[in-house]
Design a protein around this motif. Structure first.
Motif, short mmCIF file in Angstrom:
data_model
loop_
_atom_site.label_atom_id
_atom_site.label_comp_id
_atom_site.label_asym_id
_atom_site.label_seq_id
_atom_site.Cartn_x
_atom_site.Cartn_y
_atom_site.Cartn_z
N VAL A 1 3.38 -0.76 4.33
CA VAL A 1 2.76 0.49 3.87
C VAL A 1 3.84 1.55 3.71
O VAL A 1 4.71 1.71 4.57
CB VAL A 1 1.69 0.98 4.87
N THR B 1 -9.86 2.60 -3.85
CA THR B 1 -9.54 2.61 -2.42
C THR B 1 -10.30 3.73 -1.70
O THR B 1 -10.72 4.71 -2.31
CB THR B 1 -8.04 2.83 -2.22
N ALA C 1 -5.49 0.24 6.18
CA ALA C 1 -4.62 -0.93 6.06
C ALA C 1 -5.28 -2.16 6.67
O ALA C 1 -5.21 -3.27 6.10
CB ALA C 1 -3.27 -0.66 6.72
N MET D 1 0.85 -1.19 0.00
CA MET D 1 0.00 0.00 0.00
C MET D 1 0.88 1.24 0.00
O MET D 1 1.89 1.28 0.70
CB MET D 1 -0.94 0.01 1.21
N ARG E 1 -1.90 -1.04 -3.54
CA ARG E 1 -3.05 -0.13 -3.43
C ARG E 1 -2.56 1.30 -3.16
O ARG E 1 -1.72 1.51 -2.30
CB ARG E 1 -3.99 -0.59 -2.33
#
Length: 280
Positions: free
Chosen positions: A221, A71, A211, A15, A48
């Protein structure tokens, strides 16, 4: 084009979270050609992309659509996490109404330009150059009312912003922090903005919520930012990246520093780390 060298990452990234103004958007407050073209490639790597801004949902939606994202949007510095697919709030933490009234009274007594954000719209008591500055940057239109105190407890704001010249904004930031203490989260996002939110609000907290939705550990992330309101997000992310144009304190906090938002710092960093799709 300036070279960008970054050390290799020691674990995968699933992410990427990006602040908007001063980070993802260029100095004209739009996506660069490189961002529009390259950032959708993250999906090809199963990464993402999440927008995380002090902006309203409506102030981020056009860029969300340009990048074909699905998202959630982290808005109002984390006070609202919005599910775009379902058009509903995943999490919402507004300012307690009694504190909102207190801030509204201070602004009225001191002749400060305060904008009151509720229901993804904003209101103020006078159309002036500060309102027009905000509208010009966000391409949104505000509303003028006689008295912001008339909103009532059922319309507690998601956040409030005082907009003034940068020197006074710094003074107000210090004064509001001392005045409200732990009762409100006070931060600066642009040189002219002093923002007031619920004390539990932060981009870092909101990023953790997103998350968790995808069962992605924070170690996987990556977060990009440039200003004080990004500090919690960079602290929470497994890999933190400050823009070259970021505040010095944020650069000290970050694991890495990329090029500025004028030089496609996000795209260049993601390319350097091999997170974007390879050229055909």
């Amino acid at each position: 084009m300036r070279a960008l060298k970054l050390p290799a990452l020691d674990h995968p990234i699933r992410m990427v979270a990006c602040d908007m103004d001063g980070t993802l958007l260029n100095r004209n407050f739009v996506l660069s050609d490189a961002s529009r073209k390259r950032l959708p490639e993250l999906a090809e790597r199963d990464v993402r992309l999440v927008m995380a801004s002090g902006r309203m949902v409506s102030g981020q939606r056009p860029f969300h659509e340009q990048l074909a994202l699905t998202t959630p949007i982290i808005a109002y510095n984390g006070a609202l996490v919005w599910d775009v697919a379902e058009e509903r709030a995943i999490a919402h933490t507004p300012v307690p109404y009694d504190l909102a009234r207190e801030a509204v009274k201070i602004a009225a007594d001191e002749g400060l330009h305060l904008q009151y954000f509720w229901d993804d719209r904003f209101w103020t008591i006078e159309r002036n150059s500060w309102m027009e500055l905000y509208e010009g940057r966000t391409r949104l239109t505000g509303h003028v009312v006689d008295d912001l105190a008339d909103f009532g407890p059922n319309k507690a704001p998601t956040k409030m912003i005082v907009i003034t010249d940068p020197e006074q904004a710094l003074e107000l930031d210090d004064r509001f922090r001392a005045m409200f203490g732990e009762r409100l989260y006070v931060t600066t996002t642009m040189p002219e903005y002093v923002e007031l939110m619920h004390p539990d609000v932060s981009k870092g907290r909101a990023l953790g919520q997103v998350a968790d939705m995808y069962d992605i550990p924070m170690a996987e992330v990556m977060a990009f930012g440039d200003a004080a309101n990004d500090a919690s997000m960079l602290a929470a992310a497994g890999v933190s990246v400050a823009m070259e144009n970021a505040h010095a304190e944020l650069k000290d906090l970050a694991d890495h520093v990329t090029l500025s938002n004028r030089d496609d710092g996000i795209v260049r960093a993601l390319d350097a780390w091999g997170l974007l799709a390879p050229p055909n």
